[in-house]
Scaffold this active site. Structure first.
Site, PDB file in Angstrom:
ATOM      1  CG  ASN A   9       0.384  -2.499   1.921  1.00 52.05           C
ATOM      2  OD1 ASN A   9      -0.189  -1.503   2.036  1.00 52.05           O
ATOM      3  ND2 ASN A   9       1.110  -2.917   2.498  1.00 52.05           N
ATOM      4  CE  LYS A  11       3.806  -0.646   2.441  1.00 54.26           C
ATOM      5  NZ  LYS A  11       5.813  -0.708   3.504  1.00 54.26           N
ATOM      6  CG  HIS A  94       2.890  -4.245   6.195  1.00 60.76           C
ATOM      7  ND1 HIS A  94       3.019  -3.679   6.869  1.00 60.76           N
ATOM      8  CD2 HIS A  94       2.473  -4.573   5.257  1.00 60.76           C
ATOM      9  CE1 HIS A  94       4.217  -3.328   6.155  1.00 60.76           C
ATOM     10  NE2 HIS A  94       3.752  -3.815   4.713  1.00 60.76           N
ATOM     11  CD  GLU A  96       4.075  -0.471   6.429  1.00 62.03           C
ATOM     12  OE1 GLU A  96       3.501  -0.204   5.947  1.00 62.03           O
ATOM     13  OE2 GLU A  96       5.598  -0.543   5.430  1.00 62.03           O
ATOM     14  CD  GLU A 166       5.088  -7.214   2.828  1.00 60.44           C
ATOM     15  OE1 GLU A 166       5.059  -7.061   1.778  1.00 60.44           O
ATOM     16  OE2 GLU A 166       4.814  -7.137   3.779  1.00 60.44           O
ATOM     17  N   GLY A 172      10.219  -0.983   2.140  1.00 62.10           N
ATOM     18  CA  GLY A 172      10.684   0.312   2.000  1.00 62.10           C
ATOM     19  C   GLY A 172      12.054   0.906   2.343  1.00 62.10           C
ATOM     20  CB  SER A 211      12.960  -3.261  -1.575  1.00 63.50           C
ATOM     21  OG  SER A 211      13.208  -2.160  -0.924  1.00 63.50           O
TER      22      SER A 211
END
Ligand code: PGA
Length: 248
Positions: A9, A11, A94, A96, A166, A172, A211
């Site tokens: 991904n 991003k 996701h 985000e 996730e 991250g 991560s």
């Protein structure tokens, strides 16, 4: 036996020059890897990446898709458009998108359905925040998130999706769920699939994301219900992404 899938991904990262270098290196190092692999790239680079992956076993994916078919939806990208660039996968829900752009369970489910009906494989993301984990709500949160999607999909289409667990606190941040923590949630997700369809529970791949890197990939991927990875930061470095692919 579920074949593992390692999906990058990217991003909102990349440039025409950086993408060319990254995909040339990943193609060169892929060899005869024993898993499926994909890169989910920003929409403006789909055409470039489609060309770079033309002779590659690595599939192309997008990071989001509209819940609408076509029409007056400024800024949206439709599933049909993604298919024109030979996308196979699209990430939906996701954290985000959920956190920064207000995407609800219902919207995520609509997006997954739209992708599926167009012939794309939705990678449906679920995961709890740190506060939710500390409050003991992890299982309830991920169950609610996945059930919203599963309830919209016909039983005979359930095997066509991919799920990604996730944990938001691991994305991250360098903090990874331990293999045991991840496995426990993957087992809950597998149960939710089973409640709809035994075949889907057996066939649907559940990826771990948050991560994942070369140092921890092998032990995460060794867990019985972890069928691959959704890789953010480490997917931007060819050597790291390839190391995860070869660990799968
Ligand atoms: P990360 O991101 O690997 O950088 O933690 C994973 C993701 O958000 O998909």
């Amino acid at each position: 036996m579920r074949r593992k899938l390692v999906a990058g991904n990217w991003k909102m990262n990349g440039s025409i020059a950086a993408n060319a270098l990254l995909l040339t290196q990943i193609n060169a190092g892929f060899g005869n890897a024993g898993c499926d692999a994909a890169v989910c790239v920003p929409a403006p680079y789909l055409s470039q990446c489609q060309a770079l992956l033309a002779d590659s076993a690595i599939a192309l994916g997008a990071q989001d898709v509209s819940s609408h078919d076509a029409g007056a939806y400024t800024g949206e990208v439709s599933a049909a458009m993604l298919l024109e660039f030979a996308c196979r996968y699209v990430i939906v829900g996701h954290s985000e998108r959920r956190g920064y752009f207000g995407e609800t369970d219902e919207l995520v489910a609509q997006k997954a359905l739209r992708a599926l009906h167009a012939g794309l494989v939705p990678i449906v993301c679920v995961g709890e925040t740190l506060a939710q984990r500390e409050a003991g709500q992890t299982d309830a949160i991920v169950s609610r998130q996945i059930d919203a999607v599963l309830s919209l999909i016909a039983e005979n289409e359930l095997t066509k999706i991919v799920v990604a667990y996730e944990p938001v606190w691991a994305i991250g941040t360098g903090k990874t769920a331990t293999p045991e923590m991840a496995q426990q949630v993957h087992a809950v997700l597998r149960q939710r699939l089973h409640a709809r369809s035994a075949t889907a529970a057996q066939e649907v791949r559940i990826l771990y994301g948050g991560s994942m890197k070369p140092e921890n990939a092998r032990e995460l991927l060794a867990m019985p219900d972890i069928d691959g990875g959704l890789i953010g930061g480490a997917a931007l470095k060819a050597a790291d992404f390839l190391a995860i692919i070869h660990a799968a």
